[in-house]
Design a protein around this motif. Structure first.
Motif, mmCIF file in Angstrom:
data_model
loop_
_atom_site.group_PDB
_atom_site.id
_atom_site.type_symbol
_atom_site.label_atom_id
_atom_site.label_comp_id
_atom_site.label_asym_id
_atom_site.label_seq_id
_atom_site.Cartn_x
_atom_site.Cartn_y
_atom_site.Cartn_z
ATOM 1 N N ARG A 163 34.535 7.110 42.914
ATOM 2 C CA ARG A 163 34.484 8.181 43.911
ATOM 3 C C ARG A 163 35.581 9.206 43.712
ATOM 4 N N LYS A 169 30.466 12.465 43.969
ATOM 5 C CA LYS A 169 30.449 11.246 44.784
ATOM 6 C C LYS A 169 31.433 11.387 45.950
ATOM 7 N N SER A 188 20.182 -0.600 49.439
ATOM 8 C CA SER A 188 21.539 -1.121 49.243
ATOM 9 C C SER A 188 21.591 -2.217 48.188
ATOM 10 N N ASP A 194 28.007 -1.563 52.472
ATOM 11 C CA ASP A 194 29.002 -0.509 52.666
ATOM 12 C C ASP A 194 28.447 0.805 52.137
ATOM 13 N N LEU A 195 28.209 1.758 53.043
ATOM 14 C CA LEU A 195 27.534 3.002 52.678
ATOM 15 C C LEU A 195 28.299 3.792 51.619
ATOM 16 N N SER A 196 29.605 3.778 51.691
ATOM 17 C CA SER A 196 30.395 4.570 50.749
ATOM 18 C C SER A 196 30.416 3.960 49.351
ATOM 19 N N SER A 197 29.942 2.715 49.232
ATOM 20 C CA SER A 197 29.941 2.071 47.926
ATOM 21 C C SER A 197 28.582 2.063 47.252
ATOM 22 N N SER A 200 28.433 4.889 45.024
ATOM 23 C CA SER A 200 29.712 5.550 45.309
ATOM 24 C C SER A 200 29.608 6.617 46.392
ATOM 25 N N GLY A 201 28.620 6.481 47.266
ATOM 26 C CA GLY A 201 28.541 7.290 48.486
ATOM 27 C C GLY A 201 28.532 8.791 48.302
ATOM 28 N N VAL A 204 28.080 10.325 52.002
ATOM 29 C CA VAL A 204 28.725 9.750 53.187
ATOM 30 C C VAL A 204 30.241 9.895 53.083
ATOM 31 N N ASP A 206 34.184 9.051 53.171
ATOM 32 C CA ASP A 206 34.918 8.000 52.474
ATOM 33 C C ASP A 206 36.259 7.744 53.168
ATOM 34 N N THR A 252 21.929 9.100 57.694
ATOM 35 C CA THR A 252 21.844 8.098 56.641
ATOM 36 C C THR A 252 21.067 6.890 57.142
#
Length: 428
Positions: A163, A169, A188, A194-197, A200-201, A204, A206, A252
């Motif tokens: 990220r 990202k 997922s 984990d949305l940011s992962s 790499s989101g 969304v 971070d 999201t």
């Protein structure tokens, strides 16, 4: 192979198929379609499932004209009429992914509040959307990615680094779409969803920082240039944070998750009259150590009927890691499974499957493998030492040689790892 062993392997294959089916884009995308808007609708995305997601979107969209571009792994493309499909490399990025990332940013530039962007994201999107900062060449990005993959870092740690070395990202893609409405549909593949992962989101906010990324780099001794280190120390590559006004128009939605896949497998087992227990959808750790732990739980079930009485199934998901020290190509599912087999030492009535739901485990185009009570004996009869293969991170070769690999080809989805252990009742 006995008739009972054959029945057990057929059962495990059926459970894996149920887990894959519930996460297929043609099943989960239509339930989450956004509403039409007055302006343009642009579809973009990345991941191993993104092309199939784009196809499902097109087939169910009734809101007028649509255009866009998604990037997927080589071999994972499916035909679309209005959305361009680009294939690129995974898990180490290539020039195709870089060009696609640049193209995506161009397509969402200069939008208005009347427009909307639909972002289709699944696992694999990190490698498929490489757009590093000027101080980082594509070659540098490839080297860093390769080092992270071999280091034993978990997916949360790897994507924290990704990220903060990326211009797309960590929420930056959503910021680039502003002021258009952004709806992200996510499949997922990360522990805890984990949305940011997930990829790499890109759309969304971070919560991690450049210093967090640097800590991961130092923990695993990843080689980076002095210029990049200085940028991270100065927080010059900071990602988009939750209070950023450019992401206020974003929605999201998680449309398929590892837990859904495990529940689908449990439902299939129930239909077949077999009790099951889901041990967790986000189990992490070194794959061979998780294999040892699961062997301990399996023995407890076999010996004491705790926490569930056989005949039964133990189901689990998540993403273990493999620190590659040998000459093999790794593969967290096969390494887990080989460790499990060694610990169980051919106890009767126990079979297991472990596969990556995207059809690719580690560096091999193989989803995973299966074991039965006869697996170690089969290996011994062929002069194969299981412990040597485990120590060499070469479990894929082990299972290929005893004929117990599971090969699916591209599954067009990705909800992380699927593990199932069947424990039969012992005859009285």
């Amino acid at each position: 192979m006995t008739s009972s062993t054959t029945a057990h392997t057929q059962l495990l294959h059926s459970l894996f198929e149920a887990a894959l089916d519930v996460a297929q884009p043609h099943r989960c995308v239509p339930r989450h379609m956004p509403c039409p808007v007055k302006g343009k609708t642009i579809v973009i995305g990345a991941g191993k499932a993104s092309a199939a997601m784009a196809q499902a979107f097109e087939q169910n969209w009734t809101g007028g004209e649509v255009s866009g571009l998604v990037v997927t792994r080589y071999g994972y493309a499916v035909p679309c009429q209005h959305i361009d499909i680009v294939e690129a490399a995974h898990p180490v990025p290539d020039a195709n992914g870089l060009t696609a990332a640049q193209d995506i940013l161009q397509r969402v530039a200069n939008l208005t509040e009347a427009d909307q962007v639909v972002v289709l994201i699944s696992g694999g999107g990190s490698a498929l959307l490489p757009l590093p900062y000027d101080e980082i060449s594509l070659s540098d990005k490839q080297t860093i990615n390769s080092a992270l993959l071999k280091s034993g870092a978990n997916i949360i740690e790897m994507n924290t680094v990704r990220r903060h070395l990326s211009q797309i990202k960590g929420g930056r893609l959503a910021a680039a779409c502003f002021p258009a409405k952004v709806t992200t549909l996510l499949i997922s593949d990360v522990p805890g969803d984990d949305l940011s992962s997930i990829a790499s989101g890109p759309t969304v906010a971070d919560h991690t920082t450049c210093l967090d990324a640097l800590a991961v780099i130092d923990k695993y001794q990843i080689d980076i240039s002095k210029a990049v280190r200085q940028k991270l120390e100065q927080s010059a590559y900071e990602s988009i944070k939750p209070n950023d006004p450019r992401i206020k128009n974003t929605v999201t939605k998680l449309i398929a998750t590892p837990q859904m896949a495990l529940e689908a497998a449990a439902k299939r087992a129930k239909e077949l009259g077999i009790h099951s227990m889901i041990l967790g959808d986000s189990i992490e750790g070194e794959a061979k150590e998780v294999g040892k732990v699961m062997a301990g739980i399996t023995r407890q079930v076999r010996t004491f009927g705790q926490p569930i009485k056989p005949p039964c199934l133990l189901l689990s998901g998540g993403e273990t890691t493999v620190t590659i020290k040998g000459d093999g190509v790794g593969g967290r599912n096969v390494e887990f499974l080989l460790s499990l087999a060694i610990e169980l030492q051919g106890q009767p009535g126990i079979s297991a499957i472990a596969c990556d739901t995207d059809g690719v485990d580690g560096g091999a185009e193989i989803a995973g493998a299966m074991i039965t009570e006869h697996s170690l004996d089969d290996a011994i009869s062929k002069g194969i030492n299981a412990s040597d293969y485990l120590a060499n991170n070469d479990a894929h070769s082990f299972f290929e040689k005893i004929g117990q690999s599971v090969i699916t080809g591209p599954t067009l989805t990705n909800v992380n790892d699927f593990r199932a252990i069947f424990i039969d009742s012992l005859p009285e």
